[in-house]
Design a protein around this motif. Structure first.
Motif, short mmCIF file in Angstrom:
data_model
loop_
_atom_site.label_atom_id
_atom_site.label_comp_id
_atom_site.label_asym_id
_atom_site.label_seq_id
_atom_site.Cartn_x
_atom_site.Cartn_y
_atom_site.Cartn_z
N VAL A 1 0.34 7.80 -8.95
CA VAL A 1 1.72 8.10 -9.36
C VAL A 1 1.81 9.55 -9.83
O VAL A 1 2.72 10.29 -9.44
N ALA A 2 0.84 9.96 -10.65
CA ALA A 2 0.86 11.33 -11.17
C ALA A 2 0.81 12.33 -10.02
O ALA A 2 1.53 13.34 -10.01
N LYS A 3 -0.02 12.04 -9.02
CA LYS A 3 -0.12 12.96 -7.88
C LYS A 3 1.17 12.98 -7.07
O LYS A 3 1.63 14.03 -6.63
N ALA A 4 1.75 11.78 -6.89
CA ALA A 4 2.99 11.71 -6.10
C ALA A 4 4.12 12.47 -6.80
O ALA A 4 4.97 13.07 -6.15
N GLN A 5 4.09 12.46 -8.14
CA GLN A 5 5.14 13.19 -8.88
C GLN A 5 5.03 14.69 -8.61
O GLN A 5 6.03 15.40 -8.64
N ARG A 6 3.80 15.15 -8.37
CA ARG A 6 3.63 16.59 -8.09
C ARG A 6 3.18 16.77 -6.64
O ARG A 6 2.25 17.50 -6.35
N ALA B 1 1.71 5.36 -4.65
CA ALA B 1 2.58 5.34 -5.84
C ALA B 1 3.51 4.13 -5.76
O ALA B 1 3.79 3.49 -6.77
N GLY B 2 3.96 3.82 -4.55
CA GLY B 2 4.86 2.69 -4.36
C GLY B 2 4.24 1.38 -4.82
O GLY B 2 4.94 0.47 -5.28
N ALA B 3 2.89 1.32 -4.76
CA ALA B 3 2.21 0.09 -5.18
C ALA B 3 2.42 -0.16 -6.67
O ALA B 3 2.32 -1.28 -7.15
N ALA B 4 2.71 0.92 -7.42
CA ALA B 4 2.91 0.76 -8.86
C ALA B 4 4.30 0.21 -9.16
O ALA B 4 4.57 -0.20 -10.29
N TYR B 5 5.19 0.24 -8.19
CA TYR B 5 6.57 -0.21 -8.41
C TYR B 5 6.97 -1.21 -7.33
O TYR B 5 7.86 -0.94 -6.53
N GLN C 1 10.87 6.44 -10.78
CA GLN C 1 9.68 7.29 -10.62
C GLN C 1 9.39 7.60 -9.16
O GLN C 1 8.57 8.46 -8.87
N LEU C 2 10.03 6.86 -8.25
CA LEU C 2 9.76 7.14 -6.83
C LEU C 2 10.77 8.12 -6.22
O LEU C 2 10.59 8.58 -5.10
#
Ligand SMILES: C[S@@+](CC[C@H](N)C(=O)[O-])C[C@H]1O[C@@H](n2cnc3c(N)ncnc32)[C@H](O)[C@@H]1O
Length: 612
Positions: A404-409, A433-437, A454-455
């Protein structure tokens, strides 16, 4: 003189002459003297309207009005004979002595204050500001300062001592399931509609915060009370000790848990005042005006406040009584802003009658852990909004958190590789990251889908990585078409998955529509995604669709900023310079309704992350 005023008003459309009587003759004559010297310059100018004048507005109406030009305790009386409305009201005035002037207010229109010819009005504590041309005008900062009076009442009387004024016409306070009291809609409120305009009960004075230096340790257990809070406390002491009614209202605000054993209070402010409790109320209720604290807040209100408070490190805490009743949600239905000390809350989506009105105490871009930490530390509560419940239920292994952190940046993490490799890497990052949501968890108790906020940014960046590939692909014809289709999917997913809207597009015709759902969240990133879609349509040669998409972008912009007049001036037009289509171009036909229903069903699908 009357003719002179009529000449002055020529350029202002249908402005007519108003007669006033004033108990503030010296100031009024000063106004007139200033006005008559610069009168000819007024011709051909309107009062500030829309974005064209936002800078002027900020400069003339807010920056200058902060500079102690407020005529405390005075009241102007006028009889209206004409009025011009354009993003505000301008009234030309003349008093019994033949002196002329203008009355200006930006905020009368939203409240539909029914001013009409022949009506007597009182203006409490008018400000003297300037028209965009440099001419002096009497300004009304708040609708509640303008009182419509019976023509038979006395023409001159002193204004009552200033009390915080508040307009909350469509909501009421009652017990909330979230905790304590809350604010509830008493009528249906449309997205963008005003919910509250309220003046501060007290604001930290500009220079006092510095006088308190780093603050005081130990007034509230385990907490340093900083200089700004002490400055606010001092203002409150000044204000409340002179007004029993306000004193009672303030001490009725939520004070959190106060310790049973009361420690001696060490504070420089001692008076008939429960300082300990007051500080705890400040802690739980104060809002801090952070002018321009994020790039999201480039509206006039905050710019104005920033320039007005340069010495407070751009932060001005204050207390607003009615605004203190709003509970928090991580998916709020209201957003707020300030104009000077005026707190402005607006609906950011359609709100049903009896629905609780909520605001976000913390930036909603924060992830679950960060939101929780800040809410605990600053407000002593655990949020149990549907988003927090879903976030809590989702799996957050360290690997997923890292993804998630990487996808944010995302742009930083796909640098260096060739275009094809970048797309592959970016898609992998967004997928993990999608797996987290997971969509299965992101629904409220009634089954309504929650935006996976967050996505939104990762999807937006992914779409741009794909677009870059389309522009630079080797086999550019084939790749470009393929990549452009993909980029469209991701920009659309940013708006639908990330922000919870539905974007209905008709393949056969240029129509498109942005549909608001229960938990939709306006964000500037959504405006950018819609404008990127508009640009794609433009470069496809589909100008009509481009205009329709820009209309959707403008709609979202309006829901976030509370006005859409400045939409055009933001850097949102890219290369497609057409005006956005006005709303209402979509035909209400059976086919269109079917298409919308199909789109709504489809939007429940997770975004497709095809590889090339
Ligand atoms: C500014 S006050 C809001 C009005 C308050 N409910 C009252 O009765 O005065 C902030 C306090 O309300 C409560 N609160 C606000 N939002 C909440 C939420 N989402 N969940 C639980 N409590 C909340 C917390 O106790 C918080 O410290």
């Amino acid at each position: 003189m009357e003719q002179q005023i009529r000449d002055l008003c020529k350029g202002l459309g249908d402005v007519d002459v108003v007669r006033v009587g004033s108990n503030n003759a010296t100031n009024f004559q000063h106004l007139i003297a200033r006005l008559s010297t610069s009168a000819p310059a007024l011709q051909g100018h309107h009062p500030p309207s829309g974005y064209e004048s936002v800078d002027t507005l900020q400069h003339t109406y807010f920056e200058q009005l902060q500079q102690d030009q407020r005529l405390s305790g005075f009241v102007l009386h006028a009889t209206v004979t004409g009025l011009e409305y354009k993003h505000g009201a301008l009234i030309a005035v003349q008093d019994e002595r033949g002196a002329s002037g203008f009355i200006w207010s930006l905020l009368l229109r939203p409240f539909g204050i029914p001013i009409s010819e022949g009506m007597h009005i009182e203006i409490k504590e008018p400000y003297y500001g300037k028209c965009p041309t440099g001419d002096l005008a009497v300004c009304v900062h708040h609708p509640a300062d303008l009182i419509l009076v019976d023509p038979h009442t006395a023409m001159t009387k002193p204004a009552p001592a200033a009390t915080p004024t508040c307009s909350s016409h469509n909501n009421t306070i009652r017990p909330s399931p979230l905790g304590g009291r809350g604010v509830f809609a008493t009528a249906r409120i449309d997205a963008g509609g005003l919910v509250l305009l309220e003046k501060a009960l007290a604001l930290a004075a500009r220079n006092d915060a510095a006088a308190y230096g780093p603050g005081v340790e130990g007034i509230l257990q385990g907490e340093r009370t900083n200089g700004r809070k002490l400055a606010l406390l001092q203002q409150l002491v000044d204000r409340l000790c002179r007004n029993g009614q306000l004193h009672q209202k303030f001490f009725h605000l939520h004070a959190g848990q106060l310790p049973t054993s009361s420690d001696p209070v060490s504070t420089p402010l001692i008076g008939p005042f429960d300082t300990y409790r007051a500080l705890s109320i400040i802690r739980h209720n104060a809002h801090t005006i952070f002018p321009g604290n994020t790039s999201d807040h480039h509206d006039i209100a905050n710019k104005a406040t920033r320039s007005a408070n340069p010495s407070t490190n751009d932060q001005t805490p204050g207390i607003w009584l009615h605004a203190s009743m709003f509970n928090h949600s991580c998916l709020p239905n209201c957003t707020w802003a300030w104009t000077g000390d005026l707190f402005i809350a607006r609906a950011n989506r359609d709100i049903a009658i009896d629905e609780e009105l909520t605001v976000a105490y913390v930036p909603t871009s924060y992830d679950y852990e960060k939101r929780r930490g800040v809410l605990r530390a600053s407000n002593d509560f655990e949020c149990c909004c549907p988003l927090c419940e879903a976030d809590q239920a989702a799996t957050r292994t360290p690997e997923i958190q890292d993804a998630v952190a990487k996808a944010q940046r995302l742009p930083q993490h796909v640098k260096g590789a060739d275009y094809q490799e970048r797309v592959k890497k970016a898609e992998e990052l967004v997928q993990s990251a999608g797996a987290a949501y997971p969509r299965s968890i992101y629904a409220d108790a009634c089954g309504a889908e929650l935006p996976r906020v967050q996505l939104a940014e990762p999807l937006y960046h992914l779409a741009h990585v794909v677009l870059d590939r389309a522009r630079n692909g080797h086999n550019w014809v084939a790749t470009s078409v393929d990549m452009r289709v993909k980029a469209r999917i991701y920009f659309t997913a940013c708006v639908e998955v990330g922000l919870g809207y539905i974007l209905v597009l008709d393949q056969q015709s240029p129509y498109c529509e942005l549909i608001l759902r229960k938990h939709s969240q306006p964000r500037p990133i959504g405006v950018l995604a819609l404008m990127a879609l508009a640009e794609l349509a433009f470069t496809d040669g589909d100008k009509a669709r481009c205009r329709a998409l820009k209309a959707c972008a403008k709609q979202l912009y309006g829901m976030w900023y509370g006005e859409d007049a400045s939409f055009k001036k933001q850097h949102l037009y890219y290369s497609c310079k057409d005006e956005p289509a006005e709303k209402g171009t979509i035909p209400a036909s059976k086919e269109w309704e079917e298409l919308k229903a199909a789109s709504m069903a489809k939007s429940n699908m997770p975004p497709k992350l095809d590889r090339d």
